[in-house]
Scaffold this active site. Structure first.
Site, PDB file in Angstrom:
ATOM      1  N   ARG A 173      11.252   3.731   3.497  1.00  0.00           N
ATOM      2  CA  ARG A 173      10.841   2.744   4.517  1.00  0.00           C
ATOM      3  C   ARG A 173      12.067   1.927   4.892  1.00  0.00           C
ATOM      4  O   ARG A 173      12.846   1.526   4.013  1.00  0.00           O
ATOM      5  CB  ARG A 173       9.740   1.837   3.972  1.00  0.00           C
ATOM      6  CG  ARG A 173       9.471   0.659   4.881  1.00  0.00           C
ATOM      7  CD  ARG A 173       8.240  -0.111   4.506  1.00  0.00           C
ATOM      8  NE  ARG A 173       7.028   0.616   4.816  1.00  0.00           N
ATOM      9  CZ  ARG A 173       5.807   0.104   4.719  1.00  0.00           C
ATOM     10  NH1 ARG A 173       5.655  -1.143   4.321  1.00  0.00           N
ATOM     11  NH2 ARG A 173       4.745   0.821   5.020  1.00  0.00           N
ATOM     12  N   LYS A 175      25.656  -4.075  -1.388  1.00  0.00           N
ATOM     13  CA  LYS A 175      27.129  -3.970  -1.441  1.00  0.00           C
ATOM     14  C   LYS A 175      27.674  -3.321  -0.180  1.00  0.00           C
ATOM     15  O   LYS A 175      28.875  -3.114  -0.058  1.00  0.00           O
ATOM     16  CB  LYS A 175      27.550  -3.116  -2.640  1.00  0.00           C
ATOM     17  CG  LYS A 175      27.081  -3.641  -3.979  1.00  0.00           C
ATOM     18  CD  LYS A 175      27.537  -2.678  -5.068  1.00  0.00           C
ATOM     19  CE  LYS A 175      26.933  -3.047  -6.408  1.00  0.00           C
ATOM     20  NZ  LYS A 175      27.096  -1.961  -7.392  1.00  0.00           N
ATOM     21  N   HIS A 214       4.744   5.853  11.498  1.00  0.00           N
ATOM     22  CA  HIS A 214       4.283   5.730  10.113  1.00  0.00           C
ATOM     23  C   HIS A 214       3.286   6.883   9.887  1.00  0.00           C
ATOM     24  O   HIS A 214       2.076   6.673   9.826  1.00  0.00           O
ATOM     25  CB  HIS A 214       3.630   4.364   9.922  1.00  0.00           C
ATOM     26  CG  HIS A 214       3.386   3.966   8.505  1.00  0.00           C
ATOM     27  ND1 HIS A 214       3.424   4.859   7.444  1.00  0.00           N
ATOM     28  CD2 HIS A 214       3.076   2.757   7.960  1.00  0.00           C
ATOM     29  CE1 HIS A 214       3.153   4.213   6.326  1.00  0.00           C
ATOM     30  NE2 HIS A 214       2.945   2.939   6.610  1.00  0.00           N
ATOM     31  N   ARG A 236       0.810  -1.223   0.000  1.00  0.00           N
ATOM     32  CA  ARG A 236       0.000   0.000   0.000  1.00  0.00           C
ATOM     33  C   ARG A 236       0.841   1.271   0.000  1.00  0.00           C
ATOM     34  O   ARG A 236       0.595   2.182  -0.796  1.00  0.00           O
ATOM     35  CB  ARG A 236      -0.918   0.049   1.234  1.00  0.00           C
ATOM     36  CG  ARG A 236      -2.237  -0.605   1.075  1.00  0.00           C
ATOM     37  CD  ARG A 236      -2.711  -1.134   2.389  1.00  0.00           C
ATOM     38  NE  ARG A 236      -1.807  -2.197   2.801  1.00  0.00           N
ATOM     39  CZ  ARG A 236      -1.934  -3.463   2.386  1.00  0.00           C
ATOM     40  NH1 ARG A 236      -2.929  -3.805   1.633  1.00  0.00           N
ATOM     41  NH2 ARG A 236      -1.055  -4.385   2.746  1.00  0.00           N
TER      42      ARG A 236
HETATM   43  C1  NCD Z   1       1.680  -1.106   7.958  1.00  0.00           C
HETATM   44  C2  NCD Z   1       3.173  -0.959   8.151  1.00  0.00           C
HETATM   45  O1  NCD Z   1       3.959  -1.212   7.239  1.00  0.00           O
HETATM   46  O2  NCD Z   1       3.542  -0.553   9.239  1.00  0.00           O
HETATM   47  N1  NCD Z   1       1.329  -1.316   6.615  1.00  0.00           N
HETATM   48  C3  NCD Z   1       0.973  -0.221   5.878  1.00  0.00           C
HETATM   49  O3  NCD Z   1       1.783   0.601   5.550  1.00  0.00           O
HETATM   50  N2  NCD Z   1      -0.324  -0.051   5.610  1.00  0.00           N
HETATM   51  C4  NCD Z   1       1.055  -2.085   8.865  1.00  0.00           C
HETATM   52  C5  NCD Z   1       1.653  -3.458   8.972  1.00  0.00           C
HETATM   53  O4  NCD Z   1       2.572  -3.824   8.243  1.00  0.00           O
HETATM   54  O5  NCD Z   1       1.168  -4.191   9.816  1.00  0.00           O
END
Ligand code: NCD
Length: 480
Positions: free
Chosen positions: A118, A97, A146, A68
């Site tokens: 991320r 690397k 997040h 997502r």
């Molecule tokens: C979440 C995450 O990556 O923290 N996913 C997301 O971005 N919707 C929730 C999860 O992974 O449980």
């Protein structure tokens, strides 16, 4: 080559990097995209594109799996008329690397205008921001935060409830490991929500998040009736941040309305197996039976997704199941954030400074290698690949109780409460955290903080008490 970002660059690392007004601005712009670029069938779906970002590129730099977040960011940029470049698999990039995040970010910043990142380490997005001259958006860093998921969550809550203030929200599952929960509870508290934690056993909110809710966001704890209900404690927050609650703790405890008020949303999260060594946990399951209680009759049932069994798929047809709509808002909300960070929509987040009005804490910035390190082993400061690029930096957070203080890691925001403070000049140390409160930021350079007395001794400092003790007097007649 620039090593540090120009001060005007705006990064979104925490939900608290956005003020309440800015969050509302993001939502106004997201709604304008939904209205101007409709799908025609589904009101929550963007169906057309614009050209306002036609000269801009989004880089996605993902060191962890994502469906997502990455795809909705990329869809958002494409709907804005921009382009995207992606590094979605660390095994096929220079990370394999051994390239540091700090170096990758400085390179990629020349290829794009905005970056979403991320990473499995807490605080990684903050480190990236320190090295990036273009805006960095945190797409999830370890179990820290997040923030853009929270924007989607709040946007949905606003749509369903026509307001953000004073909602009552239950949060279920892995409250310790879920970064979505951590950003979400800060935002809920800021908007005066009553928060009902329903943690899986041993997966309660981390102590530092709980403490921030109570100390920084003025949440008060109310205990329920203890009648076997899954919910036996609530965080109750005043309507406005920094405003004292209208209730005393005793009044709250007897305030059955607060405890029994209908729930506006139930937010379910999966067990974050990648963040736990022990993978055999029992875990609460939210299903039709659980949600049949009258207090959930009007609740929106939310989930950041993916779900892996904790939210029964048989519930999907229920009118309260809103998780796919919640995920759909990822596109308009992220379009709005990108447009505002790049100044494409007439409005710009650059015009606002500083985000949520949190207290300004002095920064203790300690050169490596001596002194204290962040206690969170998953913090980016412990990543061997980043060791040349991070410093041990801590905010000195004055606690409510006294002139005492704790250290809050500038990257992962984890707290350290016990430490000893040493003076470089005098070569002594003492278990006296208040010394940091008494010294102002300018005098921090004379101070070295150690995790424990033995570390200070090993580094050549001596205990202040021992140093202050008078030397034994020579007895008369004893030899010199
Ligand atoms: C979440 C995450 O990556 O923290 N996913 C997301 O971005 N919707 C929730 C999860 O992974 O449980």
């Amino acid at each position: 080559m620039t090593t540090r970002n120009p001060p005007a660059t705006r990064h979104i690392i925490s939900i608290n990097d956005l003020s309440d007004r800015e969050i509302e601005t993001v939502f106004d712009v997201a709604q304008s995209f939904l209205t101007e670029l409709p799908d025609g069938h589904f009101p929550y779906r963007i169906g057309r594109s614009t050209k306002i970002a036609s000269n801009s590129i989004l880089a996605s730099l993902f060191y962890e799996p994502s469906t997502r977040t990455r795809l909705s960011f990329e869809s958002a940029m494409l709907r804005l008329g921009g382009e995207t470049i992606t590094s979605a698999d660390p095994t096929t990039s220079s990370a394999a690397k051994g390239e540091s995040l700090a170096d990758s970010v400085r390179v990629i910043a020349n290829y794009a205008d905005i970056m979403v990142i991320r990473h499995p380490r807490d605080g990684a997005a903050k480190l990236a921001a320190e090295y990036s001259p273009i805006p960095v958006i945190n797409g999830g860093d370890g179990s820290h935060e997040h923030p853009t998921q929270t924007l989607c969550d709040l946007f949905l809550l606003k749509k369903k409830n026509k307001r953000l203030k004073n909602l009552k929200v239950a949060i279920s599952g892995d409250l310790r490991g879920s970064r979505t929960i951590h950003s979400f509870v800060y935002a809920l508290a800021r908007f005066g929500a009553t928060i009902m934690p329903m943690a899986a056993k041993g997966m309660e909110l981390p102590a530092h998040v709980d403490q921030r809710l109570r100390e920084e966001f003025r949440c008060q704890m109310v205990t329920g009736k203890g009648d076997g209900d899954a919910i036996d404690a609530l965080y109750v927050t005043p309507e406005e941040p920094h405003q004292q609650s209208l209730f005393s703790a005793a009044e709250l405890e007897s305030n059955i309305d607060v405890v029994e008020k209908k729930v506006d949303a139930v937010y379910v999260t999966r067990f974050q197996k990648e963040r736990w060594a022990d993978k055999d946990q029992s875990y609460p399951k939210i299903d039709r039976k659980f949600l049949s209680e009258p207090k959930y009759s009007e609740a929106s049932v939310m989930h950041p997704l993916p779900r892996v069994g904790e939210l029964d798929a048989a519930f999907d047809a229920d009118r309260r199941a809103v998780y796919f709509e919640q995920a759909a808002y990822g596109v308009p909300v992220r379009m709005a954030l990108i447009a505002l960070l790049l100044g494409l929509k007439g409005k710009s987040l650059h015009k606002f400074e500083g985000g949520f009005e949190r207290p300004k804490y002095p920064l203790y910035d300690q050169p490596r290698p001596i002194g204290i390190h962040c206690a969170n082993k998953n913090c980016i400061v412990h990543d061997p690949m980043e060791s040349q690029y991070v410093r041990n930096k801590f905010y000195v957070v004055k606690t409510q109780t006294a002139a005492e203080c704790k250290l809050r890691c500038a990257y992962c925001e984890g707290d350290i409460e016990h430490f000893v403070v040493a003076s470089r000049k005098n070569k002594w140390f003492a278990a006296d955290p208040a010394a940091l409160v008494r010294a102002d930021e300018q005098h921090f350079k004379d101070i070295v903080v150690f995790a424990k007395a033995a570390d200070a001794t090993e580094a050549g400092f001596h205990s202040r008490r021992a140093a202050a003790e008078p030397k034994p007097r020579r007895r008369a007649g004893s030899k010199a």
